[in-house]
Design a protein around this motif. Sequence first.
Motif, PDB file in Angstrom:
ATOM      1  N   THR A  77       0.811  -1.223   0.000  1.00  0.00           N
ATOM      2  CA  THR A  77       0.000   0.000   0.000  1.00  0.00           C
ATOM      3  C   THR A  77       0.842   1.269   0.000  1.00  0.00           C
ATOM      4  O   THR A  77       0.332   2.345  -0.301  1.00  0.00           O
ATOM      5  N   GLY A  78       2.097   1.175   0.353  1.00  0.00           N
ATOM      6  CA  GLY A  78       2.928   2.373   0.468  1.00  0.00           C
ATOM      7  C   GLY A  78       2.798   2.991   1.844  1.00  0.00           C
ATOM      8  O   GLY A  78       2.456   2.312   2.828  1.00  0.00           O
ATOM      9  N   HIS A  79       3.036   4.307   1.939  1.00  0.00           N
ATOM     10  CA  HIS A  79       2.945   5.020   3.203  1.00  0.00           C
ATOM     11  C   HIS A  79       2.363   6.405   2.940  1.00  0.00           C
ATOM     12  O   HIS A  79       2.302   6.860   1.782  1.00  0.00           O
ATOM     13  N   PRO A  80       1.914   7.113   3.991  1.00  0.00           N
ATOM     14  CA  PRO A  80       1.308   8.433   3.776  1.00  0.00           C
ATOM     15  C   PRO A  80       2.243   9.369   3.002  1.00  0.00           C
ATOM     16  O   PRO A  80       3.417   9.525   3.337  1.00  0.00           O
ATOM     17  N   GLY A  81       1.657   9.929   1.949  1.00  0.00           N
ATOM     18  CA  GLY A  81       2.417  10.796   1.066  1.00  0.00           C
ATOM     19  C   GLY A  81       2.981  10.077  -0.138  1.00  0.00           C
ATOM     20  O   GLY A  81       3.358  10.729  -1.124  1.00  0.00           O
ATOM     21  N   ALA A  82       3.046   8.775  -0.096  1.00  0.00           N
ATOM     22  CA  ALA A  82       3.576   7.995  -1.230  1.00  0.00           C
ATOM     23  C   ALA A  82       2.816   6.676  -1.336  1.00  0.00           C
ATOM     24  O   ALA A  82       3.402   5.583  -1.302  1.00  0.00           O
ATOM     25  N   TYR A  83       1.497   6.758  -1.434  1.00  0.00           N
ATOM     26  CA  TYR A  83       0.664   5.572  -1.565  1.00  0.00           C
ATOM     27  C   TYR A  83       0.805   4.965  -2.968  1.00  0.00           C
ATOM     28  O   TYR A  83       0.902   5.693  -3.960  1.00  0.00           O
ATOM     29  N   LEU A  84       0.785   3.629  -3.029  1.00  0.00           N
ATOM     30  CA  LEU A  84       0.735   2.947  -4.319  1.00  0.00           C
ATOM     31  C   LEU A  84      -0.698   2.958  -4.823  1.00  0.00           C
ATOM     32  O   LEU A  84      -1.636   2.722  -4.059  1.00  0.00           O
ATOM     33  N   ARG A  85      -0.855   3.223  -6.122  1.00  0.00           N
ATOM     34  CA  ARG A  85      -2.191   3.367  -6.701  1.00  0.00           C
ATOM     35  C   ARG A  85      -2.384   2.403  -7.856  1.00  0.00           C
ATOM     36  O   ARG A  85      -1.434   2.045  -8.559  1.00  0.00           O
ATOM     37  N   LEU A  86      -3.646   2.004  -8.026  1.00  0.00           N
ATOM     38  CA  LEU A  86      -4.031   1.116  -9.109  1.00  0.00           C
ATOM     39  C   LEU A  86      -4.413   1.955 -10.319  1.00  0.00           C
ATOM     40  O   LEU A  86      -5.319   2.789 -10.239  1.00  0.00           O
ATOM     41  N   ILE A  87      -3.714   1.764 -11.408  1.00  0.00           N
ATOM     42  CA  ILE A  87      -3.902   2.531 -12.652  1.00  0.00           C
ATOM     43  C   ILE A  87      -3.742   4.025 -12.365  1.00  0.00           C
ATOM     44  O   ILE A  87      -4.451   4.873 -12.921  1.00  0.00           O
ATOM     45  N   ASN A  88      -2.844   4.338 -11.424  1.00  0.00           N
ATOM     46  CA  ASN A  88      -2.552   5.730 -11.058  1.00  0.00           C
ATOM     47  C   ASN A  88      -3.795   6.501 -10.626  1.00  0.00           C
ATOM     48  O   ASN A  88      -3.849   7.726 -10.777  1.00  0.00           O
ATOM     49  N   ARG A  89      -4.767   5.785 -10.083  1.00  0.00           N
ATOM     50  CA  ARG A  89      -6.020   6.459  -9.709  1.00  0.00           C
ATOM     51  C   ARG A  89      -6.484   6.078  -8.317  1.00  0.00           C
ATOM     52  O   ARG A  89      -6.761   6.947  -7.493  1.00  0.00           O
ATOM     53  N   TRP A  90      -6.621   4.757  -8.044  1.00  0.00           N
ATOM     54  CA  TRP A  90      -7.181   4.310  -6.777  1.00  0.00           C
ATOM     55  C   TRP A  90      -6.073   3.785  -5.869  1.00  0.00           C
ATOM     56  O   TRP A  90      -5.193   3.034  -6.307  1.00  0.00           O
ATOM     57  N   ARG A  91      -6.151   4.161  -4.610  1.00  0.00           N
ATOM     58  CA  ARG A  91      -5.234   3.627  -3.624  1.00  0.00           C
ATOM     59  C   ARG A  91      -5.515   2.155  -3.376  1.00  0.00           C
ATOM     60  O   ARG A  91      -6.672   1.739  -3.299  1.00  0.00           O
ATOM     61  N   LEU A  92      -4.440   1.381  -3.267  1.00  0.00           N
ATOM     62  CA  LEU A  92      -4.616  -0.026  -2.947  1.00  0.00           C
ATOM     63  C   LEU A  92      -5.180  -0.165  -1.538  1.00  0.00           C
ATOM     64  O   LEU A  92      -4.895   0.632  -0.647  1.00  0.00           O
TER      65      LEU A  92
END
Length: 624
Positions: free
Chosen positions: A573-588
């Motif tokens: 999922t990443g961390h606050p400020g650098a979350y990993l996103r699905l299709i650069n849109r939704w946070r995992l």
Amino acid sequence: KTKVFHPVAKDVNILFDELEAVNSPCKDDDSLLHPGNLTSTSDDASRLEAGGETVPEKHKSNGLYFRDGKCRIDYILVYRKSNPQTEKREVFERNIRAEGLQMEKESSLINSDIIFVKLHAPWEVLGRYAEQMNVRMPFRRKIYYLPRRYKFMSRIDKQISRFRRWLPKKPMRLDKETLPDLEENDCYTAPFSQQRIHHFIIHNKDTFFNNATRSRIVHHILQRIKYEEGKNKIGLNRLLTNGSYEAAFPLHEGSYRSKNSIRTHGAENHRHLLYECWASWGVWYKYQPLDLVRRYFGEKIGLYFAWLGWYTGMLFPAAFIGLFVFLYGVITLDHCQVSKEVCQATDIIMCPVCDKYCPFMRLSDSCVYAKVTHLFDNGATVFFAVFMAVWATVFLEFWKRRRAVIAYDWDLIDWEEEEEEIRPQFEAKYSKKERMNPISGKPEPYQAFADKCSRLIVSASGIFFMICVVIAAVFGIVIYRVVTVSTFAAFKWALIRNNSQVATTGTAVCINFCIIMLLNVLYEKVALLLTNLEQPRTESEWENSFTLKMFLFQFVNLNSSTFYIAFFLGRFTGHPGAYLRLINRWRLEECHPSGCLIDLCMQMGIIMVLKQTWNNFMELGYPN
């Protein structure tokens, strides 16, 4: 040429040429048709009685015999007059008579368009095919030689049994007074041979082959009869598929209910006895009468219920230990340090689980979920995991012993080797390619290595594609969970808005369950198609191939979403400020603040409960 009388209706007889019926086509054989239903009587029985031949009243009225009351119905075929597949049906029925089976038709009282074709296998046909199929039949009674030591022990057992009469009876054992002595269990068996027929124990030719064996032999014949010229135009299954016949089935042995008590008047038939001793709700706690199940349904179904009973019995210790672990979690709930820290963390603020609508939350808001997690994940869970690992091994090894005992009692030690026979579909497909069998020395159909490899490659590609479909379905569920968490966070109802993650998980599990059930139906059809495409040589090879495909499909279908939650959810999922996103849109999606185990419990609990409820409904409430 022999002339045989076949009744058409009341007081009407026509001459039927038996030889012409075998060698020439006829118009759906209406000469064999009788009005009425399977339980109606006829004038033929009265004519037989007038001629001096006695027909039992029970045979004339129970619907298990031909209209003459003498020929037992071994199989039923059902078709409609309006069905256009008349020519195929005529050829098929003509070849049935050519094999020696006797046939009689009767129309339904409810719908005159429905015709029942009753089939009877005479003794000559049963003997010929029983020899071909290596059917094992009793030929000598078992004689037990007891040394003096065992004779002395038997005397002690008699004295102990006298003392046991004063003790309460074991409630789980069946009453031996209601169970008959099965002769086949006290005899050695051997593959039937007409040349050595004098060695077999034959009291009555009509009852020498039990009903399960008779139906099995007739089914074997029907699967190998052609209905049209061509290498693949063979077998009853294809006629059922293309709609030539509506249904095909053997009959039960009469009603399973009786007005009289089984203790005072005995069982009306084997079905009635099996119902009273096995299928009735009042004997659910008793051991299964496996010998009766085997006699009525055959060895395969008998072995299946033996395994099912053994598996159910072995689940009791596992369920007891699981209940103990749960109760241990309940008792130690107030002493759990993790849940205490979560419940007391009122000053720790957690980041929102989504970008929009999701508020900041305190860690103490997850107090309830942390306590629920402790019920299933506590110190005793490690012991339960070790116990289940040992239980699985013990279950398998003890079942092997139990199966060996049953195989010895039923004389099935070398059953698979002797019962192995070539499938009619394989025989029809590769009938032009034959080679000598190195063991039997007889020519048999042969499948080329290149043809077999190409079919296996196509089948493996189909399996891989269906597994990819499952993974795609799981990916779709992941997208649903990521998208809908924001929707539930902005919901009008405060209960759902405050528990958006749990609502997302619950709805995702229900959708996943629906997808699992739909894919199960699709997988079964795909597995049948791929298995038939492989053209296995024998029935055991076909069953093994089909079982392997269904196991792979079911395993991936049922456990893929569980594996995602257990091993992948919240890991990337990443961390606050650098979350990993699905299709650069939704946070995992992240795990619940109390941990991912609450999601895993909901996933497994909902799917298992719903699946078991659905299976019980289909078996009990909506039987096929």
